[in-house]
Design a protein around this motif. Structure first.
Motif, PDB file in Angstrom:
ATOM      1  N   THR A   1      29.809   5.854  40.070  1.00 51.25           N
ATOM      2  CA  THR A   1      29.642   5.868  39.000  1.00 51.25           C
ATOM      3  C   THR A   1      27.989   6.063  38.875  1.00 51.25           C
ATOM      4  OG1 THR A   1      31.404   4.865  38.588  1.00 51.25           O
ATOM      5  CG2 THR A   1      30.411   5.027  37.071  1.00 51.25           C
ATOM      6  N   ILE A   2      27.346   6.351  38.534  1.00 52.24           N
ATOM      7  CA  ILE A   2      26.265   6.273  37.981  1.00 52.24           C
ATOM      8  C   ILE A   2      25.879   6.038  36.560  1.00 52.24           C
ATOM      9  CG2 ILE A   2      23.980   7.284  37.597  1.00 52.24           C
ATOM     10  CD1 ILE A   2      24.397   9.650  39.774  1.00 52.24           C
TER      11      ILE A   2
ATOM     12  N   SER B   1      27.716   2.176  43.058  1.00 53.10           N
ATOM     13  CA  SER B   1      27.773   2.615  42.290  1.00 53.10           C
ATOM     14  C   SER B   1      26.086   2.555  42.113  1.00 53.10           C
ATOM     15  CB  SER B   1      28.516   2.033  40.758  1.00 53.10           C
ATOM     16  OG  SER B   1      29.672   2.184  41.134  1.00 53.10           O
ATOM     17  N   TYR B   2      25.904   3.179  41.299  1.00 56.13           N
ATOM     18  CA  TYR B   2      24.111   3.146  40.293  1.00 56.13           C
ATOM     19  C   TYR B   2      23.121   2.879  39.295  1.00 56.13           C
ATOM     20  CZ  TYR B   2      19.816   5.924  40.714  1.00 56.13           C
ATOM     21  OH  TYR B   2      17.973   6.595  40.890  1.00 56.13           O
ATOM     22  N   PHE B   3      22.831   1.455  39.295  1.00 57.20           N
ATOM     23  CA  PHE B   3      22.413   1.254  38.218  1.00 57.20           C
ATOM     24  C   PHE B   3      20.473   1.146  38.280  1.00 57.20           C
ATOM     25  CE2 PHE B   3      26.416  -1.017  39.129  1.00 57.20           C
ATOM     26  CZ  PHE B   3      27.122  -0.898  37.664  1.00 57.20           C
ATOM     27  N   ASP B   4      21.137   1.476  37.005  1.00 56.50           N
ATOM     28  CA  ASP B   4      18.778   0.936  36.297  1.00 56.50           C
ATOM     29  C   ASP B   4      19.094  -0.543  35.748  1.00 56.50           C
ATOM     30  OD1 ASP B   4      20.541   1.564  33.328  1.00 56.50           O
ATOM     31  OD2 ASP B   4      18.881   2.070  32.726  1.00 56.50           O
ATOM     32  N   ASP B   5      19.783  -1.409  35.939  1.00 52.92           N
ATOM     33  CA  ASP B   5      19.722  -2.961  35.516  1.00 52.92           C
ATOM     34  C   ASP B   5      19.725  -3.250  37.027  1.00 52.92           C
ATOM     35  OD1 ASP B   5      20.775  -2.529  32.787  1.00 52.92           O
ATOM     36  OD2 ASP B   5      23.174  -2.334  33.618  1.00 52.92           O
TER      37      ASP B   5
ATOM     38  N   ASN C   1      27.734  -2.563  48.364  1.00 51.62           N
ATOM     39  CA  ASN C   1      26.886  -0.384  48.943  1.00 51.62           C
ATOM     40  C   ASN C   1      26.601  -0.044  47.481  1.00 51.62           C
ATOM     41  OD1 ASN C   1      27.116  -0.198  51.311  1.00 51.62           O
ATOM     42  ND2 ASN C   1      29.288  -0.333  50.925  1.00 51.62           N
ATOM     43  N   ASN C   2      26.564  -1.209  45.853  1.00 49.27           N
ATOM     44  CA  ASN C   2      25.695  -0.209  44.643  1.00 49.27           C
ATOM     45  C   ASN C   2      24.267  -0.611  44.808  1.00 49.27           C
ATOM     46  OD1 ASN C   2      28.154  -0.604  43.436  1.00 49.27           O
ATOM     47  ND2 ASN C   2      27.733  -3.060  43.463  1.00 49.27           N
ATOM     48  N   LEU C   3      23.602   0.463  44.246  1.00 50.87           N
ATOM     49  CA  LEU C   3      22.018   0.689  43.923  1.00 50.87           C
ATOM     50  C   LEU C   3      21.428   0.576  42.653  1.00 50.87           C
ATOM     51  CD1 LEU C   3      22.560   4.044  45.335  1.00 50.87           C
ATOM     52  CD2 LEU C   3      21.445   1.939  47.097  1.00 50.87           C
TER      53      LEU C   3
ATOM     54  N   ARG D   1      28.519  11.934  47.989  1.00 51.28           N
ATOM     55  CA  ARG D   1      27.265  12.686  47.077  1.00 51.28           C
ATOM     56  C   ARG D   1      27.832  12.433  45.352  1.00 51.28           C
ATOM     57  NH1 ARG D   1      23.484  17.538  49.887  1.00 51.28           N
ATOM     58  NH2 ARG D   1      22.502  16.313  51.716  1.00 51.28           N
ATOM     59  N   PHE D   2      27.483  11.745  44.836  1.00 45.57           N
ATOM     60  CA  PHE D   2      27.462  11.888  43.642  1.00 45.57           C
ATOM     61  C   PHE D   2      26.854  13.272  43.208  1.00 45.57           C
ATOM     62  CE2 PHE D   2      26.367   7.452  43.854  1.00 45.57           C
ATOM     63  CZ  PHE D   2      27.666   6.892  43.335  1.00 45.57           C
ATOM     64  N   TYR D   3      27.921  13.416  41.955  1.00 46.48           N
ATOM     65  CA  TYR D   3      27.282  15.015  40.882  1.00 46.48           C
ATOM     66  C   TYR D   3      26.354  15.820  41.989  1.00 46.48           C
ATOM     67  CZ  TYR D   3      30.497  12.715  37.503  1.00 46.48           C
ATOM     68  OH  TYR D   3      31.015  12.442  36.779  1.00 46.48           O
TER      69      TYR D   3
END
Length: 142
Positions: free
Chosen positions: A23-24, A50-54, A66-68, A119-121
């Motif tokens: 999830t992004i 999952s991908y976070f700007d936080d 494996n979260n970014l 690959r996310f979206y």
């Protein structure tokens, strides 16, 4: 992406323990609680791939690995609804194949699933060598 709300920007979780993967979370804002995920009433969210700007995972969340975190905008033009990933996005190949049964992206392109990285979206990041073979292949683990 780019959700704005009073209570929570993306997911409000109460009295449950969901699993979030592939999830992004980008550009979500809330004026009174969590920007991405709010866990209430002894809830916990397990988050992986999952991908976070936080820069940190939401309070009362479990890091499934494996979260970014602290990432920049991965989208071509999220403000105008273009949620394709930019060519050099760190979200590309950052997901987990085992967490999905989806064989195509939102544009209908075959997902190149040759390793454990999903690959996310990816939209325009097509399976170049499979292009003429008629996608799609099922999940292959590596």
């Amino acid at each position: 992406a780019l959700n704005t709300a009073t209570q929570v920007g993306a997911i409000f979780n109460s009295s449950s323990d969901p699993i979030v993967s592939n999830t992004i979370f980008y550009g979500n804002t809330a004026s009174s609680s969590g920007n991405s995920i709010e866990n209430a009433n002894s809830s916990s969210t397990s988050i992986s791939y999952s991908y976070f700007d936080d820069v940190i995972l939401p309070t009362a969340s479990t890091d499934g690995g494996n979260n970014l975190l602290g990432q920049v905008n991965p989208f071509v033009d999220a403000t105008n609804g273009d949620l394709q990933l930019i060519d050099n996005s760190t979200a590309i190949d950052a997901g987990d194949n085992l967490a999905t049964s989806v064989a195509t992206d939102l544009a209908g392109n075959c997902l190149q699933i040759l390793t454990r990285r999903y690959r996310f979206y990816k939209f325009k990041h097509k399976c170049k060598w499979l292009r003429n073979m008629g996608c799609c292949w099922s999940l292959l683990s590596g």
